[in-house]
Enzyme design. Structure first.
Site, short mmCIF file in Angstrom:
data_model
loop_
_atom_site.label_atom_id
_atom_site.label_comp_id
_atom_site.label_asym_id
_atom_site.label_seq_id
_atom_site.Cartn_x
_atom_site.Cartn_y
_atom_site.Cartn_z
N ASN A 59 2.19 8.02 -4.31
CA ASN A 59 3.47 7.40 -5.01
C ASN A 59 3.12 7.60 -6.56
O ASN A 59 2.27 7.32 -7.11
CB ASN A 59 3.65 5.90 -4.51
CG ASN A 59 2.74 4.90 -4.94
OD1 ASN A 59 1.45 5.40 -4.60
ND2 ASN A 59 2.93 3.66 -5.07
N GLU A 61 5.36 6.03 -9.81
CA GLU A 61 6.24 5.52 -10.40
C GLU A 61 6.72 5.79 -11.61
O GLU A 61 6.28 6.75 -12.39
CB GLU A 61 5.96 3.84 -10.19
CG GLU A 61 5.57 3.48 -8.69
CD GLU A 61 5.37 1.87 -8.67
OE1 GLU A 61 5.02 1.32 -9.54
OE2 GLU A 61 5.20 1.42 -7.43
N CYS A 70 7.94 8.06 -3.35
CA CYS A 70 6.93 7.74 -2.21
C CYS A 70 5.90 8.77 -2.41
O CYS A 70 6.25 9.89 -2.34
CB CYS A 70 7.68 7.24 -1.26
SG CYS A 70 8.54 5.83 -1.31
N GLU A 72 4.86 9.83 0.70
CA GLU A 72 5.15 10.64 1.94
C GLU A 72 6.09 11.68 1.46
O GLU A 72 5.87 12.82 1.98
CB GLU A 72 5.94 9.78 3.02
CG GLU A 72 5.31 8.71 3.60
CD GLU A 72 5.11 7.43 2.94
OE1 GLU A 72 5.08 7.39 1.46
OE2 GLU A 72 5.14 6.35 3.66
N CYS A 103 9.05 4.02 4.45
CA CYS A 103 10.26 3.64 4.14
C CYS A 103 11.52 4.56 4.76
O CYS A 103 11.25 5.57 5.14
CB CYS A 103 10.49 3.47 2.92
SG CYS A 103 11.08 5.01 1.79
N CYS A 106 11.75 7.84 3.12
CA CYS A 106 10.81 9.05 3.86
C CYS A 106 11.07 9.52 5.29
O CYS A 106 10.72 10.42 5.62
CB CYS A 106 9.39 8.25 3.41
SG CYS A 106 9.16 8.25 1.72
N1 THU Z 1 6.01 3.18 -1.17
C1 THU Z 1 5.53 4.57 -0.67
O1 THU Z 1 4.66 5.36 -1.31
N2 THU Z 1 5.86 4.99 0.66
C2 THU Z 1 6.47 4.06 1.51
O2 THU Z 1 6.86 4.34 2.49
C3 THU Z 1 6.97 2.57 1.08
C4 THU Z 1 6.65 2.38 -0.39
C5 THU Z 1 5.84 3.08 -2.71
C6 THU Z 1 7.00 3.03 -3.50
C7 THU Z 1 6.61 2.27 -4.43
O3 THU Z 1 5.86 2.90 -5.59
C8 THU Z 1 5.71 1.23 -3.92
O4 THU Z 1 5.29 1.86 -2.73
C9 THU Z 1 6.32 -0.08 -3.74
O5 THU Z 1 7.45 0.00 -2.74
#
Ligand code: THU
Length: 149
Positions: A59, A61, A70, A72, A103, A106
């Site tokens: 991920n 941000e 994310c 994935e 999520c 994804c």
């Molecule tokens: N996140 C992912 O990388 N994958 C997911 O399937 C769920 C959430 C990340 C997004 C964000 O940077 C952090 O986790 C918190 O939501």
């Protein structure tokens, strides 16, 4: 070819234990590279393509929160850029106590390429969950849905 890019030979079936071990290592290594200063929730993903190659994502941000991505979807985008569009397994690594599923956004992105994907989620303590994408995203909107006009 760098070791990291070498296909995992004899990787079939996708649940092959040796392949899962490599996917775990690659996903946790990617998790260490995550950029998650806002949530402090680091995620790594390693996706196994049908040709045996593995591509990571983490991920990433952003100060403008919705601009983050994310792990994935990062892995899928990198794999597609490398010429892969068919995937066997995605392994997700986090620091959560319980394995976390991908999520919704994804799931939708994974659905586009591999509706029967094996989704594995692991924790640092070794807890592990296995799902198929079919069960995580039933009755999905797919490329075929666009033909039903
Ligand atoms: N996140 C992912 O990388 N994958 C997911 O399937 C769920 C959430 C990340 C997004 C964000 O940077 C952090 O986790 C918190 O939501």
């Amino acid at each position: 070819m760098a070791a990291a890019d070498r296909p995992v030979t004899g990787a079939q079936p996708p649940s092959d234990e040796r392949t899962l071990t490599v996917l775990r290592e690659r996903a946790f290594a990617a998790m260490e590279r995550a950029y998650a200063p806002y949530s402090n929730f680091r995620v790594g993903a390693a996706i196994l393509s049908s040709d045996g190659s593995i591509t990571e994502g983490c991920n990433v941000e952003n100060a403008a929160f919705p601009s983050g991505i994310c792990a994935e979807r990062g892995a899928v985008a990198s794999a597609v850029a490398r010429g892969n569009r068919s995937f066997e397994t995605i392994l997700i690594a986090t620091e959560a106590d319980e394995p976390t599923p991908p999520c919704g956004m994804c799931r939708q992105v994974l659905e586009e390429f591999s509706p029967h994907l094996l989704v594995v989620s692991v924790t640092r303590s070794g807890r592990e969950a296995h799902w198929t994408l079919d069960e995580l995203l039933p009755r999905a909107f797919t490329p075929n849905s666009l033909d039903r006009r």
